[in-house]
Design an enzyme around this catalytic site. Structure first.
Site, PDB file in Angstrom:
ATOM      1  CE  LYS A   9      11.478  64.009  61.404  1.00  0.00           C
ATOM      2  NZ  LYS A   9      11.565  64.877  60.186  1.00  0.00           N
ATOM      3  CE1 TYR A  59      17.146  64.709  59.660  1.00  0.00           C
ATOM      4  CE2 TYR A  59      16.708  65.751  61.781  1.00  0.00           C
ATOM      5  CZ  TYR A  59      16.312  64.926  60.748  1.00  0.00           C
ATOM      6  OH  TYR A  59      15.087  64.307  60.779  1.00  0.00           O
ATOM      7  CG  HIS A  63      14.183  60.188  60.784  1.00  0.00           C
ATOM      8  ND1 HIS A  63      14.856  60.898  59.809  1.00  0.00           N
ATOM      9  CD2 HIS A  63      14.967  59.117  61.083  1.00  0.00           C
ATOM     10  CE1 HIS A  63      16.007  60.273  59.543  1.00  0.00           C
ATOM     11  NE2 HIS A  63      16.096  59.201  60.306  1.00  0.00           N
ATOM     12  CD  GLU A  65      19.198  57.968  60.468  1.00  0.00           C
ATOM     13  OE1 GLU A  65      18.113  57.347  60.563  1.00  0.00           O
ATOM     14  OE2 GLU A  65      19.376  58.904  59.668  1.00  0.00           O
TER      15      GLU A  65
HETATM   16  P1  IDP Z   1      13.263  62.757  54.936  1.00  0.00           P
HETATM   17  O1  IDP Z   1      12.962  63.012  56.409  1.00  0.00           O
HETATM   18  O2  IDP Z   1      12.014  62.482  54.151  1.00  0.00           O
HETATM   19  O3  IDP Z   1      14.349  61.735  54.728  1.00  0.00           O
HETATM   20  P2  IDP Z   1      15.250  64.796  54.241  1.00  0.00           P
HETATM   21  O4  IDP Z   1      15.387  65.396  52.880  1.00  0.00           O
HETATM   22  O5  IDP Z   1      16.297  63.833  54.704  1.00  0.00           O
HETATM   23  O6  IDP Z   1      13.783  64.157  54.341  1.00  0.00           O
HETATM   24  O7  IDP Z   1      15.170  66.018  55.258  1.00  0.00           O
HETATM   25  C1  IDP Z   1      15.279  65.802  56.643  1.00  0.00           C
HETATM   26  C2  IDP Z   1      14.221  66.610  57.355  1.00  0.00           C
HETATM   27  O8  IDP Z   1      14.458  68.008  57.131  1.00  0.00           O
HETATM   28  C3  IDP Z   1      12.781  66.423  56.853  1.00  0.00           C
HETATM   29  O9  IDP Z   1      12.133  65.280  57.368  1.00  0.00           O
HETATM   30  C4  IDP Z   1      12.126  67.691  57.317  1.00  0.00           C
HETATM   31  O10 IDP Z   1      11.844  67.671  58.718  1.00  0.00           O
HETATM   32  C5  IDP Z   1      13.228  68.712  57.042  1.00  0.00           C
HETATM   33  N1  IDP Z   1      13.124  69.284  55.694  1.00  0.00           N
HETATM   34  C6  IDP Z   1      13.411  68.708  54.505  1.00  0.00           C
HETATM   35  N2  IDP Z   1      13.188  69.532  53.458  1.00  0.00           N
HETATM   36  C7  IDP Z   1      12.752  70.695  54.014  1.00  0.00           C
HETATM   37  C8  IDP Z   1      12.346  71.964  53.453  1.00  0.00           C
HETATM   38  O11 IDP Z   1      12.351  72.173  52.239  1.00  0.00           O
HETATM   39  N3  IDP Z   1      11.955  72.914  54.347  1.00  0.00           N
HETATM   40  C9  IDP Z   1      11.938  72.713  55.699  1.00  0.00           C
HETATM   41  N4  IDP Z   1      12.313  71.549  56.259  1.00  0.00           N
HETATM   42  C10 IDP Z   1      12.711  70.548  55.433  1.00  0.00           C
HETATM   43 MG    MG Z   2      16.384  61.841  55.154  1.00  0.00          MG
END
Ligand code: IDP
Ligand code: MG
Length: 135
Positions: A9, A49, A115, A126
């Site tokens: 990222k 996203y 990611h 993706e």
């Molecule tokens: P992941 O990347 O572990 O799969 P996801 O829940 O799919 O997590 O969320 C996608 C991305 O959104 C995360 O990697 C992070 O960059 C961001 N994100 C997730 N939860 C939060 C939060 O509570 N606050 C700010 N950013 C978040």
């Molecule tokens: Mg995710």
């Protein structure tokens, strides 16, 4: 052999962590089948996203993911999806195990450096997003 989509990222690229992250990928026996660098537009980040559209952090996530260059990779290995998620660690680096990439390198829950696709369906979507027709 299974394929997954990984991203280094913008926060990690900006801090010149691409080499060390690729080194971790190779140390953990993933084959890098494809790699490209790209800067997403806000519209592309929003589409990537889309499933988080209703979340409070969505606008900020889109801004962050379109803030600079990223690297997208197709990683191959048996159980690539699960193994890459394990190597990354959980979303919030405060909850991540020592040695996981997010524990080692993430700035915070948003700027968490890497990611990984979370299912075979997501991986194909993706991979197509970055490496498919017009990607
Ligand atoms: P992941 O990347 O572990 O799969 P996801 O829940 O799919 O997590 O969320 C996608 C991305 O959104 C995360 O990697 C992070 O960059 C961001 N994100 C997730 N939860 C939060 C939060 O509570 N606050 C700010 N950013 C978040
Ligand atoms: Mg995710």
């Amino acid at each position: 052999m299974e394929r997954t989509l990984a991203i280094i990222k913008p926060d990690a690229v900006q801090r010149q962590l691409v080499g060390v992250l690729i080194s971790e990928i190779e140390k953990n026996d993933f084959h890098i089948a494809a790699i490209k660098t790209q800067r997403l537009t806000a519209a592309q980040a929003a589409r990537f996203y889309d499933k988080h559209r209703a979340k409070p952090f969505y606008d900020s996530l889109v801004t962050y993911m379109s803030s600079g260059q990223l690297f997208a990779l197709i990683l191959e290995k048996p159980c690539a999806i699960k193994d890459w998620r394990h190597l990354m660690g959980p979303t919030n680096p405060k909850q991540a195990e020592p040695g996981s990439l997010r524990r080692l390198f993430a700035i915070d829950v948003q700027q968490n450096s890497v990611h990984g696709a979370d299912s075979p369906q997501t991986a194909e979507r993706e991979i197509n997003f970055f490496f498919g027709e017009g990607g």
